[in-house]
Design a protein around this motif. Structure first.
Motif, mmCIF file in Angstrom:
data_model
loop_
_atom_site.group_PDB
_atom_site.id
_atom_site.type_symbol
_atom_site.label_atom_id
_atom_site.label_comp_id
_atom_site.label_asym_id
_atom_site.label_seq_id
_atom_site.Cartn_x
_atom_site.Cartn_y
_atom_site.Cartn_z
ATOM 1 N N SER A 7 25.834 69.620 47.388
ATOM 2 C CA SER A 7 26.244 70.094 46.072
ATOM 3 C C SER A 7 27.527 70.902 46.231
ATOM 4 O O SER A 7 28.024 71.098 47.338
ATOM 5 N N SER A 10 33.629 70.259 42.359
ATOM 6 C CA SER A 10 34.384 69.016 42.393
ATOM 7 C C SER A 10 35.701 69.244 43.128
ATOM 8 O O SER A 10 36.397 70.234 42.875
ATOM 9 N N LYS A 14 32.737 66.878 48.773
ATOM 10 C CA LYS A 14 31.390 66.315 48.757
ATOM 11 C C LYS A 14 31.381 64.845 49.182
ATOM 12 O O LYS A 14 30.463 64.400 49.875
ATOM 13 N N SER A 55 23.500 63.626 46.714
ATOM 14 C CA SER A 55 24.446 64.521 46.051
ATOM 15 C C SER A 55 23.904 64.909 44.683
ATOM 16 O O SER A 55 23.535 64.037 43.883
ATOM 17 N N ASP A 57 25.005 67.518 41.535
ATOM 18 C CA ASP A 57 26.059 68.435 41.086
ATOM 19 C C ASP A 57 26.187 68.408 39.570
ATOM 20 O O ASP A 57 25.290 67.923 38.871
ATOM 21 N N THR A 58 27.303 68.915 39.051
ATOM 22 C CA THR A 58 27.452 69.090 37.605
ATOM 23 C C THR A 58 27.630 67.784 36.847
ATOM 24 O O THR A 58 27.629 67.796 35.614
ATOM 25 N N PHE A 85 26.252 73.539 50.333
ATOM 26 C CA PHE A 85 27.056 73.800 49.137
ATOM 27 C C PHE A 85 28.517 73.952 49.537
ATOM 28 O O PHE A 85 28.877 74.852 50.301
ATOM 29 N N GLU A 120 32.630 75.107 35.985
ATOM 30 C CA GLU A 120 31.779 74.544 37.025
ATOM 31 C C GLU A 120 31.237 75.635 37.946
ATOM 32 O O GLU A 120 30.073 75.585 38.371
ATOM 33 N N LEU A 124 27.173 76.375 38.554
ATOM 34 C CA LEU A 124 26.573 76.246 39.880
ATOM 35 C C LEU A 124 26.226 77.588 40.514
ATOM 36 O O LEU A 124 25.828 77.642 41.680
#
Length: 280
Positions: A7, A10, A14, A55, A57-58, A85, A120, A124
């Motif tokens: 995670s 962006s 990743k 993965s 994530d957002t 992370f 973001e 997170l």
């Protein structure tokens, strides 16, 4: 089964991490909603998969709140679940998006790249404390691959102590739990013959071994860590990152980090040098 969750922000690397794990035999899934973790893991268990990387994530923002409970449920099934992370400074992320001309995943609402990054980070905020953070601001792709490979090979259910050297002129690492400034120590940079070497070289080691202040600094840091590490274990922490900084991240910080890794050899230790090229 070992499950590695990737995670982070962006643009922080990743995709690099996921490709590295795929190259090392992990079955990889990109952008999975957290609410589907249990079902996907159960499916792959029945098919005999031992190593999985996913993965989260957002891009699946509405399900992120379910991630902590999903991880705990999987751990209760004796699955080795680890979250990595990835993050980077806002300035570096803006530059990366500018250079690649990619759109930020959150840019659909007319937000600027800077606004997307801030949003973001807020989304997170509750995720990065669940696992091991890596600041990729000044890491090459090769260095990130090397760090992740060592990390996933570490023993599970054991506190991992990470010693990380860095140069203050490159900025503070975002992933540090403790930061020790060793710029007050004698600097071999000012000796022409020693300047091109690093804190891993024998000549630099001899230089520091002749300086009483270096031994005093090491003693104080060791004493501090030995005092407080038991508290981190009681808090069920999996990782503690100790960053050692000098001006350029080549001599003093590297030597101190190397010596601390030796001093804590009875712990599970990872050693990183942010400003040195990773070993081949």
């Amino acid at each position: 089964m070992q499950l590695i969750l990737i995670s982070g922000l962006s643009g922080s690397g990743k995709s690099v991490a996921l490709r590295l794990l795929e190259d090392n035999g992990y079955y990889c899934v990109d952008n999975l909603p957290a609410t589907m973790l249990a079902d996907v893991v159960a499916l792959y268990q029945t098919q005999g998969y031992q190593y999985i990387a996913i993965s989260v994530d957002t891009r699946s923002a509405p399900t992120l709140a379910a991630l902590p409970d999903a991880m705990q449920a999987l751990k209760a099934q004796n699955i080795d679940v680890r979250l990595i992370f990835l993050e980077a400074s806002s300035e570096v992320l803006v530059k990366r998006f500018s250079e690649t001309r990619r759109r930020h995943p959150l840019s659909g609402n007319g937000l600027t790249v800077e606004e997307c990054i801030r949003l973001e980070q807020e989304m997170l905020e509750h995720i990065h404390e669940l696992g091991h953070r890596i600041d990729t601001s000044h890491l090459s792709a090769n260095a990130l691959r090397a760090w992740i490979k060592v990390l996933v090979d570490a023993e599970a259910d054991c506190l991992t102590l990470v010693f990380e050297s860095f140069g203050f002129k490159h900025g503070l690492p975002l992933d540090a739990d403790f930061v020790f400034d060793v710029r007050c120590l004698p600097n071999p940079y000012y000796e022409v013959a020693l300047r091109p070497l690093t804190g891993q070289d024998e000549a630099i080691c001899r230089f520091f071994e002749s300086e009483p202040s270096v031994a005093e600094m090491l003693t104080d840091i060791r004493r501090f860590l030995k005092t407080w590490l038991p508290r981190f274990r009681q808090d069920n922490r999996s990782y503690v990152t100790v960053a050692i900084g000098c001006t350029g991240g080549q001599h003093r910080s590297v030597y101190i980090a190397e010596q601390l890794a030796i001093a804590f050899a009875d712990e599970q230790v990872l050693l990183r040098h942010r400003q040195l090229a990773p070993p081949k």
